[in-house]
Scaffold this motif. Structure first.
Motif, PDB file in Angstrom:
ATOM      1  N   VAL A 261       0.829  -1.200   0.000  1.00 59.41           N
ATOM      2  CA  VAL A 261       0.000   0.000   0.000  1.00 59.41           C
ATOM      3  C   VAL A 261       0.866   1.254   0.000  1.00 59.41           C
ATOM      4  N   LEU A 262       1.904   1.281   0.824  1.00 55.70           N
ATOM      5  CA  LEU A 262       2.776   2.446   0.897  1.00 55.70           C
ATOM      6  C   LEU A 262       3.558   2.660  -0.384  1.00 55.70           C
ATOM      7  N   LEU A 263       3.832   1.576  -1.102  1.00 58.59           N
ATOM      8  CA  LEU A 263       4.580   1.683  -2.358  1.00 58.59           C
ATOM      9  C   LEU A 263       3.860   2.570  -3.360  1.00 58.59           C
ATOM     10  N   ALA A 264       2.531   2.484  -3.390  1.00 57.46           N
ATOM     11  CA  ALA A 264       1.753   3.281  -4.339  1.00 57.46           C
ATOM     12  C   ALA A 264       1.537   4.708  -3.844  1.00 57.46           C
ATOM     13  N   ARG A 265       1.568   4.901  -2.524  1.00 58.76           N
ATOM     14  CA  ARG A 265       1.302   6.219  -1.958  1.00 58.76           C
ATOM     15  C   ARG A 265       2.553   7.089  -1.870  1.00 58.76           C
ATOM     16  N   LEU A 266       3.703   6.473  -1.586  1.00 58.24           N
ATOM     17  CA  LEU A 266       4.930   7.232  -1.426  1.00 58.24           C
ATOM     18  C   LEU A 266       5.696   7.316  -2.747  1.00 58.24           C
ATOM     19  N   GLU A 267       6.243   8.458  -3.027  1.00 60.07           N
ATOM     20  CA  GLU A 267       6.987   8.654  -4.273  1.00 60.07           C
ATOM     21  C   GLU A 267       8.476   8.332  -4.062  1.00 60.07           C
ATOM     22  N   VAL A 268       8.736   7.238  -3.402  1.00 58.65           N
ATOM     23  CA  VAL A 268      10.119   6.836  -3.146  1.00 58.65           C
ATOM     24  C   VAL A 268      10.573   5.908  -4.269  1.00 58.65           C
ATOM     25  N   ASP A 269      11.708   6.257  -4.867  1.00 58.62           N
ATOM     26  CA  ASP A 269      12.215   5.465  -5.988  1.00 58.62           C
ATOM     27  C   ASP A 269      13.169   4.385  -5.461  1.00 58.62           C
ATOM     28  N   PHE A 270      12.597   3.248  -5.058  1.00 63.62           N
ATOM     29  CA  PHE A 270      13.419   2.146  -4.565  1.00 63.62           C
ATOM     30  C   PHE A 270      14.232   1.551  -5.715  1.00 63.62           C
ATOM     31  N   PRO A 271      15.423   1.037  -5.419  1.00 63.03           N
ATOM     32  CA  PRO A 271      16.177   0.316  -6.460  1.00 63.03           C
ATOM     33  C   PRO A 271      15.367  -0.868  -6.977  1.00 63.03           C
ATOM     34  N   LYS A 272      15.599  -1.206  -8.227  1.00 60.21           N
ATOM     35  CA  LYS A 272      14.819  -2.272  -8.855  1.00 60.21           C
ATOM     36  C   LYS A 272      14.957  -3.596  -8.109  1.00 60.21           C
ATOM     37  N   ILE A 273      16.153  -3.914  -7.644  1.00 57.32           N
ATOM     38  CA  ILE A 273      16.373  -5.180  -6.953  1.00 57.32           C
ATOM     39  C   ILE A 273      15.600  -5.227  -5.640  1.00 57.32           C
ATOM     40  N   VAL A 274      15.469  -4.079  -4.964  1.00 54.52           N
ATOM     41  CA  VAL A 274      14.709  -4.019  -3.706  1.00 54.52           C
ATOM     42  C   VAL A 274      13.231  -4.258  -3.979  1.00 54.52           C
ATOM     43  N   ARG A 275      12.713  -3.623  -5.033  1.00 50.69           N
ATOM     44  CA  ARG A 275      11.312  -3.830  -5.401  1.00 50.69           C
ATOM     45  C   ARG A 275      11.044  -5.293  -5.744  1.00 50.69           C
ATOM     46  N   LEU A 276      11.971  -5.903  -6.468  1.00 52.92           N
ATOM     47  CA  LEU A 276      11.790  -7.290  -6.866  1.00 52.92           C
ATOM     48  C   LEU A 276      11.777  -8.208  -5.648  1.00 52.92           C
ATOM     49  N   ILE A 277      12.708  -8.015  -4.744  1.00 58.45           N
ATOM     50  CA  ILE A 277      12.787  -8.863  -3.551  1.00 58.45           C
ATOM     51  C   ILE A 277      11.530  -8.723  -2.697  1.00 58.45           C
ATOM     52  N   MET A 278      11.069  -7.485  -2.500  1.00 58.77           N
ATOM     53  CA  MET A 278       9.874  -7.261  -1.674  1.00 58.77           C
ATOM     54  C   MET A 278       8.637  -7.849  -2.334  1.00 58.77           C
ATOM     55  N   THR A 279       8.533  -7.721  -3.654  1.00 60.26           N
ATOM     56  CA  THR A 279       7.379  -8.289  -4.357  1.00 60.26           C
ATOM     57  C   THR A 279       7.379  -9.803  -4.275  1.00 60.26           C
ATOM     58  N   LEU A 280       8.552 -10.412  -4.430  1.00 64.11           N
ATOM     59  CA  LEU A 280       8.652 -11.867  -4.311  1.00 64.11           C
ATOM     60  C   LEU A 280       8.280 -12.333  -2.912  1.00 64.11           C
ATOM     61  N   GLN A 281       8.596 -11.538  -1.899  1.00 59.67           N
ATOM     62  CA  GLN A 281       8.188 -11.882  -0.545  1.00 59.67           C
ATOM     63  C   GLN A 281       6.677 -11.834  -0.404  1.00 59.67           C
ATOM     64  N   ILE A 282       6.046 -10.838  -1.001  1.00 61.36           N
ATOM     65  CA  ILE A 282       4.595 -10.705  -0.915  1.00 61.36           C
ATOM     66  C   ILE A 282       3.890 -11.909  -1.530  1.00 61.36           C
ATOM     67  N   ILE A 283       4.379 -12.365  -2.675  1.00 64.62           N
ATOM     68  CA  ILE A 283       3.686 -13.448  -3.382  1.00 64.62           C
ATOM     69  C   ILE A 283       4.156 -14.838  -2.957  1.00 64.62           C
ATOM     70  N   THR A 284       5.195 -14.897  -2.121  1.00 66.92           N
ATOM     71  CA  THR A 284       5.751 -16.197  -1.729  1.00 66.92           C
ATOM     72  C   THR A 284       5.517 -16.532  -0.264  1.00 66.92           C
ATOM     73  N   TYR A 285       5.798 -15.595   0.616  1.00 68.95           N
ATOM     74  CA  TYR A 285       5.772 -15.880   2.046  1.00 68.95           C
ATOM     75  C   TYR A 285       4.427 -16.410   2.525  1.00 68.95           C
ATOM     76  N   GLN A 286       3.382 -15.638   2.258  1.00 66.48           N
ATOM     77  CA  GLN A 286       2.083 -16.001   2.835  1.00 66.48           C
ATOM     78  C   GLN A 286       1.544 -17.339   2.328  1.00 66.48           C
ATOM     79  N   PRO A 287       1.544 -17.602   1.022  1.00 73.92           N
ATOM     80  CA  PRO A 287       1.044 -18.908   0.552  1.00 73.92           C
ATOM     81  C   PRO A 287       1.845 -20.090   1.082  1.00 73.92           C
TER      82      PRO A 287
END
Length: 305
Positions: A253-279
């Motif tokens: 949610v904060l990713l869409a609200r904040l205009e912070v330009d995270f490095p691409k590798i950080v975005r990828l790692i966090m997204t993979l955690q979102i789609i992997t950890y919980q399931p």
């Protein structure tokens, strides 16, 4: 933008060296997807087969695990295709559908966790009234609303977005999430307000309700020594799942609200955690921490050994 039969295509820019490591990415994520399906359906099958587990608490757990499989299925097949494709693209209608699936299923997760918290509250704090409150009809109604309400809620911004004109055709990610709104030519104040209201009603209020419920359970269990063990055994797995899911949801949610330009590798790692950890996390935590399920798992695997 790629125009084929007047269809607008969006490019995913969140992949890191996908051309170089495409087969490694594919094998890893395909393995994770198979593990998610097998682990979740193993627990669900155990709950369905054994009549001793046909209780509201275990039924809600089965629904939560099915929800995890639906969540993964909305993401992984497209992700696996992108790993093997020269261009990581998706049509705008398909992107909106993935976005709708992503958040409606996430909303169902919060709703189911809330229902499970209420079920534990009634079981521990009002055990004599449990059978009259948590009836079969009540359980069915809760399950129906768990999937219908979030879908109806998310369908409104999705329908509004269909009519919006887009001027950007690149997403800084590997899937369609809340950043889809950044593709629009004109930022919609209505969508932002509705998104804030939706976040409060679909995520924040359920989390507060769950925390309040478990606080009441802990207070009562502290006073009564006889229910401390039961409270710890049944509430701890739910709290672990809630904390994990809430933290990952907050980042999205904060990713869409904040205009912070995270490095691409950080975005990828966090997204993979979102789609992997919980399931993957859900079947493990419930399989190990819920006594009834753990006993059936031991019998299942010991027989095969």
């Amino acid at each position: 933008m790629y125009n084929r039969l007047n269809v607008t295509y969006i490019t995913f820019d969140g992949h890191v060296e996908v051309q170089k490591y495409r087969y490694l990415y594919f094998v890893i994520m395909f393995t994770v997807y198979i593990l998610i399906i097998c682990s979740n359906f193993t627990i669900v099958s155990i709950i369905v087969i054994h009549k001793s587990l046909h209780e509201p608490m275990y039924i809600f757990i089965a629904a939560l695990l099915i929800n995890s499989v639906l969540f993964s299925t909305a993401i992984y097949p497209k992700l696996l295709i992108d790993f093997l494709s020269e261009k990581q693209i998706i049509s705008y209608p398909a992107c909106l559908f993935q976005w709708f699936s992503f958040y409606s299923i996430a909303g169902s997760e919060f709703f189911l966790l809330s229902v499970m918290a209420y079920d534990r509250y009634v079981s521990i704090c009002n055990p004599l009234q449990y059978s009259t409150i948590m009836t079969k009809t009540t359980v069915i109604i809760f399950l129906i609303f768990a999937w219908i309400l979030p879908a109806c809620q998310i369908s409104v911004p999705m329908l509004l977005s269909v009519k919006k004109e887009i001027c950007k055709f690149h997403l800084k990610g590997i899937l369609c999430n809340s950043t889809v709104h950044k593709l629009h030519c004109v930022s919609s104040r209505l969508l932002h307000i509705y998104g804030l209201v939706g976040f409060v009603s679909a995520a924040l209020l359920p989390v507060l309700f769950i925390l309040f419920t478990y606080t009441r359970i802990l207070v009562i269990s502290y006073r009564c020594r006889g229910v401390r063990r039961k409270a710890a055994q049944t509430c701890l797995p739910h709290l672990l799942v809630l904390i994990n899911f809430s933290c990952l949801s907050a980042y999205d949610v904060l990713l869409a609200r904040l205009e912070v330009d995270f490095p691409k590798i950080v975005r990828l790692i966090m997204t993979l955690q979102i789609i992997t950890y919980q399931p993957l996390f859900n079947p493990i935590i419930y399989g190990l921490k819920m006594g009834g399920i753990y006993e059936q798992l031991k019998r299942l695997f010991y027989k095969r050994v």
